[in-house]
Write a protein that holds these residues in place. Structure first.
Motif, mmCIF file in Angstrom:
data_model
loop_
_atom_site.group_PDB
_atom_site.id
_atom_site.type_symbol
_atom_site.label_atom_id
_atom_site.label_comp_id
_atom_site.label_asym_id
_atom_site.label_seq_id
_atom_site.Cartn_x
_atom_site.Cartn_y
_atom_site.Cartn_z
ATOM 1 N N LEU A 106 0.817 -1.212 0.000
ATOM 2 C CA LEU A 106 0.000 0.000 0.000
ATOM 3 C C LEU A 106 0.857 1.272 0.000
ATOM 4 O O LEU A 106 0.539 2.223 -0.735
ATOM 5 N N ALA A 107 1.900 1.314 0.791
ATOM 6 C CA ALA A 107 2.679 2.556 0.911
ATOM 7 C C ALA A 107 3.284 2.974 -0.437
ATOM 8 O O ALA A 107 3.068 4.109 -0.878
ATOM 9 N N PRO A 108 4.015 2.090 -1.147
ATOM 10 C CA PRO A 108 4.538 2.520 -2.445
ATOM 11 C C PRO A 108 3.443 2.751 -3.482
ATOM 12 O O PRO A 108 3.546 3.672 -4.294
ATOM 13 N N ALA A 109 2.379 1.934 -3.445
ATOM 14 C CA ALA A 109 1.312 2.077 -4.448
ATOM 15 C C ALA A 109 0.622 3.433 -4.316
ATOM 16 O O ALA A 109 0.385 4.121 -5.316
ATOM 17 N N LEU A 110 0.302 3.833 -3.087
ATOM 18 C CA LEU A 110 -0.367 5.123 -2.878
ATOM 19 C C LEU A 110 0.564 6.278 -3.201
ATOM 20 O O LEU A 110 0.154 7.268 -3.817
ATOM 21 N N ALA A 111 1.811 6.157 -2.802
ATOM 22 C CA ALA A 111 2.776 7.230 -3.088
ATOM 23 C C ALA A 111 2.885 7.464 -4.590
ATOM 24 O O ALA A 111 3.023 8.600 -5.042
ATOM 25 N N ALA A 112 2.775 6.381 -5.346
ATOM 26 C CA ALA A 112 2.895 6.482 -6.806
ATOM 27 C C ALA A 112 1.623 7.016 -7.460
ATOM 28 O O ALA A 112 1.605 7.229 -8.667
ATOM 29 N N GLY A 113 0.544 7.181 -6.670
ATOM 30 C CA GLY A 113 -0.679 7.755 -7.231
ATOM 31 C C GLY A 113 -1.775 6.744 -7.544
ATOM 32 O O GLY A 113 -2.772 7.083 -8.176
ATOM 33 N N ASN A 114 -1.574 5.499 -7.102
ATOM 34 C CA ASN A 114 -2.588 4.465 -7.331
ATOM 35 C C ASN A 114 -3.612 4.448 -6.197
ATOM 36 O O ASN A 114 -3.408 5.060 -5.143
ATOM 37 N N VAL A 115 -4.679 3.686 -6.414
ATOM 38 C CA VAL A 115 -5.686 3.466 -5.374
ATOM 39 C C VAL A 115 -5.801 1.951 -5.158
ATOM 40 O O VAL A 115 -5.288 1.172 -5.961
ATOM 41 N N ALA A 116 -6.470 1.541 -4.062
ATOM 42 C CA ALA A 116 -6.404 0.118 -3.706
ATOM 43 C C ALA A 116 -7.752 -0.478 -3.332
ATOM 44 O O ALA A 116 -8.583 0.176 -2.707
ATOM 45 N N VAL A 117 -7.912 -1.736 -3.731
ATOM 46 C CA VAL A 117 -8.972 -2.588 -3.178
ATOM 47 C C VAL A 117 -8.259 -3.774 -2.536
ATOM 48 O O VAL A 117 -7.499 -4.486 -3.199
ATOM 49 N N ILE A 118 -8.494 -3.932 -1.240
ATOM 50 C CA ILE A 118 -7.745 -4.911 -0.445
ATOM 51 C C ILE A 118 -8.639 -6.088 -0.092
ATOM 52 O O ILE A 118 -9.801 -5.905 0.296
ATOM 53 N N LYS A 119 -8.078 -7.303 -0.205
ATOM 54 C CA LYS A 119 -8.795 -8.507 0.240
ATOM 55 C C LYS A 119 -7.865 -9.191 1.248
ATOM 56 O O LYS A 119 -6.945 -9.903 0.877
ATOM 57 N N PRO A 120 -8.124 -8.967 2.558
ATOM 58 C CA PRO A 120 -7.266 -9.622 3.557
ATOM 59 C C PRO A 120 -7.624 -11.101 3.697
ATOM 60 O O PRO A 120 -8.650 -11.542 3.187
ATOM 61 N N SER A 121 -6.779 -11.825 4.407
ATOM 62 C CA SER A 121 -7.045 -13.256 4.637
ATOM 63 C C SER A 121 -8.355 -13.429 5.390
ATOM 64 O O SER A 121 -8.682 -12.651 6.295
ATOM 65 N N GLU A 122 -9.084 -14.465 5.048
ATOM 66 C CA GLU A 122 -10.354 -14.772 5.727
ATOM 67 C C GLU A 122 -10.127 -15.122 7.200
ATOM 68 O O GLU A 122 -11.056 -15.087 8.002
ATOM 69 N N PHE A 123 -8.896 -15.436 7.557
ATOM 70 C CA PHE A 123 -8.604 -15.767 8.961
ATOM 71 C C PHE A 123 -8.301 -14.524 9.799
ATOM 72 O O PHE A 123 -8.383 -14.564 11.021
ATOM 73 N N THR A 124 -7.920 -13.439 9.135
ATOM 74 C CA THR A 124 -7.459 -12.247 9.881
ATOM 75 C C THR A 124 -7.910 -10.960 9.197
ATOM 76 O O THR A 124 -7.095 -10.153 8.773
#
Ligand code: NAI
Ligand code: MG
Length: 505
Positions: free
Chosen positions: A175-193
């Motif tokens: 996330l940190a490099p992706a956002l710094a570069a101007g991107n946006v994110a959709v995150i899918k964390p582990s179903e356990f956590t």
């Protein structure tokens, strides 16, 4: 945190809380109406109910991200960088609370997670600072009247899929490099956590991020994760997890020529030469395999040990590992917590059986452990096998648990041959006082990271990633920001070009 605080934490969550997706800056219930349970591996109790995401939720999150991309990518890099550094400050305010959430979900030691959640602030500070230092170049060409330069542009919506062992740290690496570069994110964390990522989402507004720049949709890999990978508006997938899932994601991404970064675990060797600092090496080997109950991608799961010191070294290892205290991960006196998930617990035990059947000699542990008060029953005793050879599955396959395979060697050359004899190449440790050997080893080892006389050291400033089956791409350091940018070459003609049009210029 004191023991009594640990008890308070468990009591206050006696009634499981319900967690919805985080889309476009708001909590959004699952389109299907379905939720799934998340358990605390120490108590075995359900402590949270989490939204079960389907394609409809992914579609909604990607649409929100796509809208936010216009605003986020149009900010100056300096403005984006400032918001990232704000986030670093906000994280520090909430670090302990986030750490407790992680421990509830994956059973890792609060001692480790509390410092880890504080440390992730540094990634946002570092990439926040880097945001306005990504410079293109002016390129001399062999053509007349041409001004050629490069620009680095963001990709757009990045899908981030994370595992259960260090949910926020491994998310942050993406996330940190992706956002710094101007991107946006959709995150899918582990179903356990899933919970820590959902809690983390709440900090972005406080830091000043526009809504929709980060979104989280929770759910299962084959359902929610696959829908994210297959969404045509998702331009890249950044994934950490098993090589089997990584391969499936890579194949699905290939169908749409999507970018990927894959960090896929390993079977990392820790080579101890006879001239090593004996005590440092012994503690380094312990740190490599028993920290985090062996559930790290960089676990030093193969000890490659020079035969001349084999017995003496094993004696010391057994002494330290044999005294490791299993217990409540929220208690500061605990060295080894439970295995994070039931399937993982069963997997670790099955590998212990496999190793025994293959003829390896179990000299410590070798099975499940019961810990008073741990109603979750997911403890595996720190386990060591000696007499392992490279053909055994225990020497080839990732166990992801507190199980060490010891392989003896005689010559330096043999040590490298054994070390490189796996499909993986994520981390490698070398213990020696001989500088020549240290340099030779760091060249010879087929591994994205080589540690000499230390192990499991990581920083936001340094690239991390795998050779061979351990993955593609790098996280951390200056080069990681390029993983989230594409290069455009611009050709500007400074004079009217009226040359013959039917050939290449
Ligand atoms: P996994 O690789 O299946 O899951 C990691 C993430 O990928 C999760 O968020 C999961 O929902 C998602 N996922 C799984 N299949 C997917 C698919 N087809 N499409 C999209 N997303 C998908 O890991 P899992 O099952 O939790 O653990 C299995 C093994 O993976 C462990 O025993 C361990 O050996 C290894 N592992 C390695 C990690 C690492 O840091 N390299 C971390 C966690 C597990
Ligand atoms: Mg859990």
């Amino acid at each position: 945190m004191s023991g009594s605080l640990a008890e308070t934490v468990r009591k206050t969550a006696a009634v499981p809380q319900t967690y919805d997706h985080f889309i476009g800056g708001a909590l959004v219930g699952p389109a299907s109406g379905a939720y799934f349970e998340s358990t605390d591996p120490y108590t075995g109790e359900v402590w949270a109910n989490v939204a079960r995401g389907t394609k409809a939720d992914i579609d909604r999150a990607v649409a929100a991200a796509k809208t936010a991309f216009k605003e986020w990518s149009a900010l100056t890099p300096s403005a984006r960088g400032k918001i990232l550094t704000n986030l670093a400050d906000v994280i520090l305010k909430h670090a302990e609370r986030l750490a407790v959430t992680e421990v509830r979900d994956n059973g890792k030691l609060l001692r480790e997670m509390a410092s880890q959640t504080k440390y992730i602030a540094e990634w946002y500070r570092y990439y926040g600072g880097l945001a306005d230092k990504v410079e293109g170049s002016v390129i001399p060409t062999d053509k007349k009247n041409i001004f050629n330069y490069t620009r680095y542009e963001p990709l757009g919506v990045i899908g981030m899929i994370t595992p259960w062992n260090s949910p926020l740290l491994l998310l942050t690496w993406k996330l940190a490099p992706a956002l710094a570069a101007g991107n946006v994110a959709v995150i899918k964390p582990s179903e356990f956590t899933s919970v820590s990522t959902l809690e983390f989402m709440k900090l972005f507004k406080e830091a000043g991020f526009p809504d929709g720049v980060v979104n989280t949709v929770t759910g299962f890999g084959a359902e929610t994760g696959a829908a994210l990978v297959e969404h045509p508006d998702v331009k890249k997938i950044a994934f950490t997890g098993s090589d089997i899932s990584g391969q499936k994601i890579y194949e699905a991404a290939a169908r749409q020529i999507k970018h990927v970064t894959l960090e896929l675990g390993g079977k990392s060797p820790n080579i101890v030469f006879e001239d090593a600092d004996f005590e440092a090496a012994a503690l380094g080997v312990i740190a490599g395999i028993f920290a985090a109950t062996g559930q790290t991608c960089i676990a030093g799961s193969r000890l490659i040990l020079q035969r001349s010191i084999h017995d003496k070294f094993m004696e010391r290892l057994l002494d330290v590992a044999g005294k490791a205290k299993m217990g409540d991960p929220l208690q500061p006196s605990t060295d080894v917590g439970p295995v994070a998930t039931k399937p993982q617990y069963e997997k670790v035990l099955s590998y212990i059986d496999i190793a025994k059947k293959e003829g390896a000699r179990c000299v410590l542990g070798g099975g499940a452990s019961s810990v008073p008060g741990a109603t979750g029953n997911q403890f595996v005793a720190p386990t060591i096998f000696t007499g392992v050879n490279t053909r055994m599955r225990i020497a080839q396959e990732e166990v992801f648990g507190p199980v060490l395979a010891v392989i003896p060697f005689d010559t330096e050359e043999e040590a490298y041959t054994i070390a490189n004899d796996t499909a993986y190449g994520l981390g490698a440790g070398v213990w020696t006082k001989d500088m020549g050997k240290a340099f030779r080893a760091s060249e010879r080892l087929e591994s994205g990271t080589v540690w000499v006389n230390t192990y499991r050291a990581l920083s936001y400033t340094s690239p991390f990633g795998g050779y061979k089956r351990s993955g593609l791409g790098r996280e951390g350091g200056i080069e990681a920001i390029k993983e989230y940018l594409q290069t455009k070459s611009v050709w500007l003609c400074t004079e009217p070009d009226r040359s013959y049009p039917f050939v290449m210029k």
